[in-house]
Design an enzyme around this catalytic site. Structure first.
Site, PDB file in Angstrom:
ATOM      1  N   ASP A   1       0.835  -1.203   0.000  1.00 34.01           N
ATOM      2  CA  ASP A   1       0.000   0.000   0.000  1.00 34.01           C
ATOM      3  C   ASP A   1       0.873   1.257   0.000  1.00 34.01           C
ATOM      4  O   ASP A   1       1.972   1.257   0.555  1.00 34.01           O
ATOM      5  CB  ASP A   1      -0.912  -0.028   1.247  1.00 34.01           C
ATOM      6  CG  ASP A   1      -2.035   0.988   1.142  1.00 34.01           C
ATOM      7  OD1 ASP A   1      -2.385   1.395   0.016  1.00 34.01           O
ATOM      8  OD2 ASP A   1      -2.573   1.385   2.200  1.00 34.01           O
TER       9      ASP A   1
ATOM     10  N   HIS B   1       2.389   3.481  -9.080  1.00 29.95           N
ATOM     11  CA  HIS B   1       2.262   2.041  -9.338  1.00 29.95           C
ATOM     12  C   HIS B   1       3.487   1.519 -10.109  1.00 29.95           C
ATOM     13  O   HIS B   1       3.959   0.413  -9.854  1.00 29.95           O
ATOM     14  CB  HIS B   1       0.982   1.748 -10.125  1.00 29.95           C
ATOM     15  CG  HIS B   1      -0.283   2.059  -9.364  1.00 29.95           C
ATOM     16  ND1 HIS B   1      -0.465   1.670  -8.054  1.00 29.95           N
ATOM     17  CD2 HIS B   1      -1.416   2.722  -9.718  1.00 29.95           C
ATOM     18  CE1 HIS B   1      -1.666   2.075  -7.645  1.00 29.95           C
ATOM     19  NE2 HIS B   1      -2.257   2.724  -8.629  1.00 29.95           N
TER      20      HIS B   1
ATOM     21  N   SER C   1      -7.039  -5.938  -5.799  1.00 36.99           N
ATOM     22  CA  SER C   1      -8.137  -6.531  -5.033  1.00 36.99           C
ATOM     23  C   SER C   1      -9.441  -6.504  -5.836  1.00 36.99           C
ATOM     24  O   SER C   1      -9.554  -5.774  -6.835  1.00 36.99           O
ATOM     25  CB  SER C   1      -8.341  -5.751  -3.716  1.00 36.99           C
ATOM     26  OG  SER C   1      -8.913  -4.492  -3.998  1.00 36.99           O
TER      27      SER C   1
ATOM     28  N   ARG D   1     -11.874   1.445  -9.085  1.00 33.87           N
ATOM     29  CA  ARG D   1     -11.033   2.638  -9.293  1.00 33.87           C
ATOM     30  C   ARG D   1     -11.291   3.217 -10.690  1.00 33.87           C
ATOM     31  O   ARG D   1     -11.837   2.529 -11.557  1.00 33.87           O
ATOM     32  CB  ARG D   1      -9.564   2.258  -9.145  1.00 33.87           C
ATOM     33  CG  ARG D   1      -9.229   1.903  -7.713  1.00 33.87           C
ATOM     34  CD  ARG D   1      -7.751   1.885  -7.461  1.00 33.87           C
ATOM     35  NE  ARG D   1      -7.533   1.672  -6.029  1.00 33.87           N
ATOM     36  CZ  ARG D   1      -6.404   1.903  -5.401  1.00 33.87           C
ATOM     37  NH1 ARG D   1      -5.362   2.356  -6.066  1.00 33.87           N
ATOM     38  NH2 ARG D   1      -6.298   1.689  -4.106  1.00 33.87           N
TER      39      ARG D   1
ATOM     40  N   LEU E   1      11.453 -20.284  -5.025  1.00 31.53           N
ATOM     41  CA  LEU E   1      10.401 -19.476  -4.398  1.00 31.53           C
ATOM     42  C   LEU E   1       9.051 -19.655  -5.099  1.00 31.53           C
ATOM     43  O   LEU E   1       8.987 -19.646  -6.323  1.00 31.53           O
ATOM     44  CB  LEU E   1      10.805 -17.995  -4.484  1.00 31.53           C
ATOM     45  CG  LEU E   1       9.767 -16.976  -4.014  1.00 31.53           C
ATOM     46  CD1 LEU E   1       9.726 -16.935  -2.487  1.00 31.53           C
ATOM     47  CD2 LEU E   1      10.073 -15.580  -4.560  1.00 31.53           C
TER      48      LEU E   1
END
Ligand code: FPP
Length: 246
Positions: free
Chosen positions: A24, A41, A69, A75, A135
């Site tokens: 965030d 962003h 999300s 948005r 990973l």
């Protein structure tokens, strides 16, 4: 226990196996710099690259990043479009790195809502990397914790109707194994950048016993050094899972 194979030279004992991050602060970062939110962003995507590399080097098994999300669809259209473009660029530009570093890419969320080209890139890269042993990079895209639980319930009810599952045999594992994160250990550590003290519909079932760390740093400024400090902080915590100290 230090290891020569561990370039970050961090004590490997009590390392979190699964770290989840709510990234965030991109918008506030941009505002502070008098830039457009999209610039925030873009800088945020650079931070993603750095933290993915650091996680692999440190020896974390799973990194889950909240990239978009279910609520983010609300948005402004231009911002949503720019975020989708950033995801597309990320999958294209990071493809070779991901493969070279044996990263296994997984995506959780309503992938079907994403633009077709992004869906195709995800399908190709998750398939190419599915046997990788490094990973696990788990990207939450068009993800909501409540939607995750709701879709798990729908899958479970379907099995009950088909007589493939008996309600009296259901337990917590039944629910865990029908979530998007099926097969993945729950997060040991949940980090949120940008200072807000909330979980914002992220992994609601899975974070029941996660340790929380809220950083005031805005995501685009979040770097490897702070990430390693947080890992160190986690290592020093005593996890009790509702029990008393040993
Ligand atoms: C929250 O910041 C961040 C997002 C909604 C998007 C996260 C996306 C990225 C970090 C870049 C793309 C991701 C990948 C995986 C390449 P905000 O806009 O809500 O910030 P604010 O609270 O300061 O307004």
């Amino acid at each position: 226990m230090k290891s020569d194979n561990n370039p970050e030279s961090i004590d490997l004992s009590k390392l979190p196996r699964h770290v989840a991050i709510i990234m965030d602060g991109n918008g506030r970062w941009a505002k502070k710099k008098l830039k457009n939110r999209v610039e925030g962003h873009k800088k945020g995507a650079d931070a993603v690259r750095n933290i993915v590399t650091a996680s692999g080097n440190v020896g974390i098994n799973i990194l889950t990043l909240y990239a978009f999300s279910t609520e983010n669809w609300e948005r402004p259209r231009t911002e949503v479009k720019a975020l989708m473009k950033l995801l597309e660029n990320f999958f294209i530009s990071e493809r070779d790195n991901i493969i070279k570093n044996k990263v296994k890419l997984q995506v959780i969320g309503q992938v079907w809502r994403l633009p077709k080209n992004v869906q195709n890139l995800i399908r190709e890269l998750t398939d190419t990397t599915k046997e990788n042993t490094g990973l696990i990079l788990n990207l939450a895209i068009s993800y909501g914790g409540r939607e995750d639980i709701l879709s798990a319930f729908k899958k479970i009810i379907k099995k009950i109707k088909l007589d493939k599952l008996k309600p009296e045999e259901m337990n917590e594992e039944t629910i865990s194994s029908h979530l998007y994160t099926a097969g993945l250990a729950d997060p040991d550590l949940l980090i949120r950048t940008g200072g807000a003290m909330r979980v914002s519909n992220f992994l609601l079932w899975q974070i029941a016993y996660s340790e929380l760390y809220i950083s005031k740093t805005l995501w685009p400024d979040f770097n490897k050094e702070e990430f390693l400090e947080i890992i160190e902080d986690f290592r020093l915590r005593e996890r009790r899972f509702g029990r008393v100290s040993k």
